[in-house]
Design a protein around this motif. Structure first.
Motif, PDB file in Angstrom:
ATOM      1  N   VAL A 100     -47.033  21.601 -23.257  1.00 43.53           N
ATOM      2  CA  VAL A 100     -46.796  22.635 -22.249  1.00 43.53           C
ATOM      3  C   VAL A 100     -46.647  21.892 -20.932  1.00 43.53           C
ATOM      4  O   VAL A 100     -47.622  21.309 -20.441  1.00 43.53           O
ATOM      5  CB  VAL A 100     -47.954  23.656 -22.186  1.00 43.53           C
ATOM      6  CG1 VAL A 100     -47.709  24.673 -21.082  1.00 43.53           C
ATOM      7  CG2 VAL A 100     -48.150  24.338 -23.532  1.00 43.53           C
ATOM      8  N   GLY A 101     -45.451  21.888 -20.391  1.00 41.96           N
ATOM      9  CA  GLY A 101     -45.182  21.070 -19.207  1.00 41.96           C
ATOM     10  C   GLY A 101     -45.303  19.612 -19.601  1.00 41.96           C
ATOM     11  O   GLY A 101     -44.599  19.150 -20.499  1.00 41.96           O
ATOM     12  N   ASP A 102     -46.238  18.915 -18.988  1.00 43.85           N
ATOM     13  CA  ASP A 102     -46.459  17.516 -19.356  1.00 43.85           C
ATOM     14  C   ASP A 102     -47.838  17.302 -19.972  1.00 43.85           C
ATOM     15  O   ASP A 102     -48.362  16.196 -19.976  1.00 43.85           O
ATOM     16  CB  ASP A 102     -46.262  16.606 -18.139  1.00 43.85           C
ATOM     17  CG  ASP A 102     -47.223  16.912 -16.994  1.00 43.85           C
ATOM     18  OD1 ASP A 102     -47.947  17.928 -17.086  1.00 43.85           O
ATOM     19  OD2 ASP A 102     -47.236  16.147 -16.018  1.00 43.85           O
ATOM     20  N   GLU A 103     -48.432  18.383 -20.508  1.00 43.86           N
ATOM     21  CA  GLU A 103     -49.764  18.315 -21.107  1.00 43.86           C
ATOM     22  C   GLU A 103     -49.748  18.828 -22.546  1.00 43.86           C
ATOM     23  O   GLU A 103     -48.933  19.670 -22.906  1.00 43.86           O
ATOM     24  CB  GLU A 103     -50.746  19.179 -20.312  1.00 43.86           C
ATOM     25  CG  GLU A 103     -50.923  18.759 -18.881  1.00 43.86           C
ATOM     26  CD  GLU A 103     -51.852  19.710 -18.136  1.00 43.86           C
ATOM     27  OE1 GLU A 103     -52.078  20.839 -18.623  1.00 43.86           O
ATOM     28  OE2 GLU A 103     -52.344  19.321 -17.074  1.00 43.86           O
ATOM     29  N   LEU A 104     -50.681  18.325 -23.332  1.00 45.73           N
ATOM     30  CA  LEU A 104     -50.909  18.882 -24.666  1.00 45.73           C
ATOM     31  C   LEU A 104     -51.947  19.980 -24.552  1.00 45.73           C
ATOM     32  O   LEU A 104     -52.930  19.841 -23.820  1.00 45.73           O
ATOM     33  CB  LEU A 104     -51.445  17.809 -25.619  1.00 45.73           C
ATOM     34  CG  LEU A 104     -50.439  16.909 -26.300  1.00 45.73           C
ATOM     35  CD1 LEU A 104     -51.161  15.944 -27.232  1.00 45.73           C
ATOM     36  CD2 LEU A 104     -49.406  17.695 -27.074  1.00 45.73           C
ATOM     37  N   ARG A 105     -51.715  21.055 -25.293  1.00 45.78           N
ATOM     38  CA  ARG A 105     -52.676  22.159 -25.331  1.00 45.78           C
ATOM     39  C   ARG A 105     -52.874  22.583 -26.774  1.00 45.78           C
ATOM     40  O   ARG A 105     -51.966  22.483 -27.595  1.00 45.78           O
ATOM     41  CB  ARG A 105     -52.177  23.341 -24.516  1.00 45.78           C
ATOM     42  CG  ARG A 105     -52.112  23.006 -23.032  1.00 45.78           C
ATOM     43  CD  ARG A 105     -51.859  24.214 -22.238  1.00 45.78           C
ATOM     44  NE  ARG A 105     -51.833  23.892 -20.822  1.00 45.78           N
ATOM     45  CZ  ARG A 105     -51.910  24.791 -19.886  1.00 45.78           C
ATOM     46  NH1 ARG A 105     -52.002  26.069 -20.195  1.00 45.78           N
ATOM     47  NH2 ARG A 105     -51.879  24.436 -18.620  1.00 45.78           N
ATOM     48  N   ILE A 106     -54.054  23.089 -27.077  1.00 43.24           N
ATOM     49  CA  ILE A 106     -54.363  23.558 -28.425  1.00 43.24           C
ATOM     50  C   ILE A 106     -53.609  24.864 -28.664  1.00 43.24           C
ATOM     51  O   ILE A 106     -53.775  25.831 -27.926  1.00 43.24           O
ATOM     52  CB  ILE A 106     -55.877  23.757 -28.612  1.00 43.24           C
ATOM     53  CG1 ILE A 106     -56.620  22.453 -28.329  1.00 43.24           C
ATOM     54  CG2 ILE A 106     -56.176  24.271 -30.021  1.00 43.24           C
ATOM     55  CD1 ILE A 106     -58.125  22.615 -28.181  1.00 43.24           C
ATOM     56  N   ALA A 107     -52.770  24.855 -29.708  1.00 43.56           N
ATOM     57  CA  ALA A 107     -51.959  26.023 -30.043  1.00 43.56           C
ATOM     58  C   ALA A 107     -52.511  26.778 -31.249  1.00 43.56           C
ATOM     59  O   ALA A 107     -52.283  27.976 -31.386  1.00 43.56           O
ATOM     60  CB  ALA A 107     -50.516  25.605 -30.312  1.00 43.56           C
ATOM     61  N   SER A 108     -53.231  26.073 -32.139  1.00 42.06           N
ATOM     62  CA  SER A 108     -53.827  26.746 -33.291  1.00 42.06           C
ATOM     63  C   SER A 108     -54.941  25.887 -33.865  1.00 42.06           C
ATOM     64  O   SER A 108     -54.998  24.676 -33.628  1.00 42.06           O
ATOM     65  CB  SER A 108     -52.782  27.038 -34.377  1.00 42.06           C
ATOM     66  OG  SER A 108     -52.337  25.849 -34.975  1.00 42.06           O
ATOM     67  N   SER A 109     -55.806  26.542 -34.610  1.00 41.34           N
ATOM     68  CA  SER A 109     -56.889  25.841 -35.304  1.00 41.34           C
ATOM     69  C   SER A 109     -57.244  26.605 -36.561  1.00 41.34           C
ATOM     70  O   SER A 109     -57.079  27.828 -36.625  1.00 41.34           O
ATOM     71  CB  SER A 109     -58.121  25.705 -34.408  1.00 41.34           C
ATOM     72  OG  SER A 109     -58.717  26.963 -34.201  1.00 41.34           O
ATOM     73  N   GLU A 110     -57.692  25.869 -37.557  1.00 41.19           N
ATOM     74  CA  GLU A 110     -58.082  26.488 -38.827  1.00 41.19           C
ATOM     75  C   GLU A 110     -59.230  25.681 -39.420  1.00 41.19           C
ATOM     76  O   GLU A 110     -59.120  24.462 -39.588  1.00 41.19           O
ATOM     77  CB  GLU A 110     -56.900  26.496 -39.787  1.00 41.19           C
ATOM     78  CG  GLU A 110     -57.228  27.106 -41.123  1.00 41.19           C
ATOM     79  CD  GLU A 110     -56.033  27.094 -42.070  1.00 41.19           C
ATOM     80  OE1 GLU A 110     -56.224  27.561 -43.206  1.00 41.19           O
ATOM     81  OE2 GLU A 110     -54.947  26.618 -41.710  1.00 41.19           O
ATOM     82  N   VAL A 111     -60.323  26.361 -39.735  1.00 38.63           N
ATOM     83  CA  VAL A 111     -61.435  25.709 -40.405  1.00 38.63           C
ATOM     84  C   VAL A 111     -60.989  25.383 -41.822  1.00 38.63           C
ATOM     85  O   VAL A 111     -60.393  26.224 -42.506  1.00 38.63           O
ATOM     86  CB  VAL A 111     -62.691  26.610 -40.420  1.00 38.63           C
ATOM     87  CG1 VAL A 111     -63.803  25.975 -41.242  1.00 38.63           C
ATOM     88  CG2 VAL A 111     -63.169  26.878 -39.003  1.00 38.63           C
ATOM     89  N   VAL A 112     -61.231  24.132 -42.251  1.00 40.61           N
ATOM     90  CA  VAL A 112     -60.810  23.669 -43.577  1.00 40.61           C
ATOM     91  C   VAL A 112     -61.966  22.957 -44.260  1.00 40.61           C
ATOM     92  O   VAL A 112     -62.903  22.515 -43.612  1.00 40.61           O
ATOM     93  CB  VAL A 112     -59.582  22.722 -43.486  1.00 40.61           C
ATOM     94  CG1 VAL A 112     -58.384  23.469 -42.940  1.00 40.61           C
ATOM     95  CG2 VAL A 112     -59.897  21.501 -42.656  1.00 40.61           C
ATOM     96  N   GLU A 113     -61.872  22.839 -45.546  1.00 44.37           N
ATOM     97  CA  GLU A 113     -62.837  22.025 -46.289  1.00 44.37           C
ATOM     98  C   GLU A 113     -62.356  20.596 -46.250  1.00 44.37           C
ATOM     99  O   GLU A 113     -61.165  20.324 -46.400  1.00 44.37           O
ATOM    100  CB  GLU A 113     -62.978  22.535 -47.723  1.00 44.37           C
ATOM    101  CG  GLU A 113     -63.665  23.884 -47.776  1.00 44.37           C
ATOM    102  CD  GLU A 113     -64.058  24.265 -49.183  1.00 44.37           C
ATOM    103  OE1 GLU A 113     -64.374  23.377 -49.998  1.00 44.37           O
ATOM    104  OE2 GLU A 113     -64.039  25.478 -49.453  1.00 44.37           O
ATOM    105  N   ASP A 114     -63.281  19.678 -46.052  1.00 44.94           N
ATOM    106  CA  ASP A 114     -62.957  18.259 -46.009  1.00 44.94           C
ATOM    107  C   ASP A 114     -64.152  17.514 -46.591  1.00 44.94           C
ATOM    108  O   ASP A 114     -65.255  17.584 -46.031  1.00 44.94           O
ATOM    109  CB  ASP A 114     -62.678  17.812 -44.576  1.00 44.94           C
ATOM    110  CG  ASP A 114     -62.183  16.387 -44.477  1.00 44.94           C
ATOM    111  OD1 ASP A 114     -62.744  15.501 -45.168  1.00 44.94           O
ATOM    112  OD2 ASP A 114     -61.245  16.134 -43.699  1.00 44.94           O
TER     113      ASP A 114
END
Length: 173
Positions: A154-168
């Motif tokens: 976004v512009g010249d920055e990274l922003r969090i667009a999505s997240s998902e809890v996963v098993e790891d």
């Protein structure tokens, strides 16, 4: 992912996950917004760590404290987070303790400069309390959980667009 969303999700789903291990080395390749994958992953990790620090400082009783999170998020993720924080405020909930990042791994950089990553978070020293001061987190909540994140430029920055809890298997309680 904000501690609010993570804890609320964990309280409802009580997703059991597993232990943390070392990160794989990224292979540098040129991308549109970054000189290499390594640079993109470093920018994503910096954004996520700053976001978690801001999230740990949120006070549900003070809606003005929510604004700092918007500088790290975008789109539907930002809207959903704002809604979740507003609900926590309306219900008189409070948070105790700080979420800690156990590890962060870059996964991929897309042709559109989106960055995907996985993180392992430790919530063992956190709690969500209702308006009476009683915990609303189930005893079965794991102490660690993994999240797949997508970052957008976004512009010249990274922003969090999505997240998902996963098993790891490398991030467990």
């Amino acid at each position: 992912m904000s501690r609010v969303r993570a804890a609320a999700l964990l309280a409802v789903a009580a997703v059991a996950l597993s232990a943390c291990g070392p990160a794989a080395e990224p292979t540098p390749t040129p991308t549109a917004a970054f000189a290499s994958e390594e640079e993109a992953f470093a920018a994503a990790e910096e954004t996520y760590r700053a976001y978690i620090a801001a999230s740990n400082a949120v006070d549900y009783s003070d809606p003005e404290s929510f604004a700092s999170l918007e500088t790290f998020t975008t789109g539907a993720y930002q809207s959903e987070e704002r809604e979740g924080l507003s609900q926590m405020h309306a219900e008189g909930n409070s948070n105790v303790g700080d979420l800690k990042i156990t590890w962060f791994r870059g996964v991929d950089v897309g042709a559109d400069s989106t960055v995907t990553a996985r993180t392992c978070n430790d919530v063992s020293e956190t709690d969500l309390l209702d308006s009476n001061g009683d915990s609303i987190v189930p005893d079965s909540r794991p102490t660690h959980y993994a999240i797949d994140l997508t970052f957008a430029v976004v512009g010249d920055e990274l922003r969090i667009a999505s997240s998902e809890v996963v098993e790891d298997a490398e991030c467990f309680s």
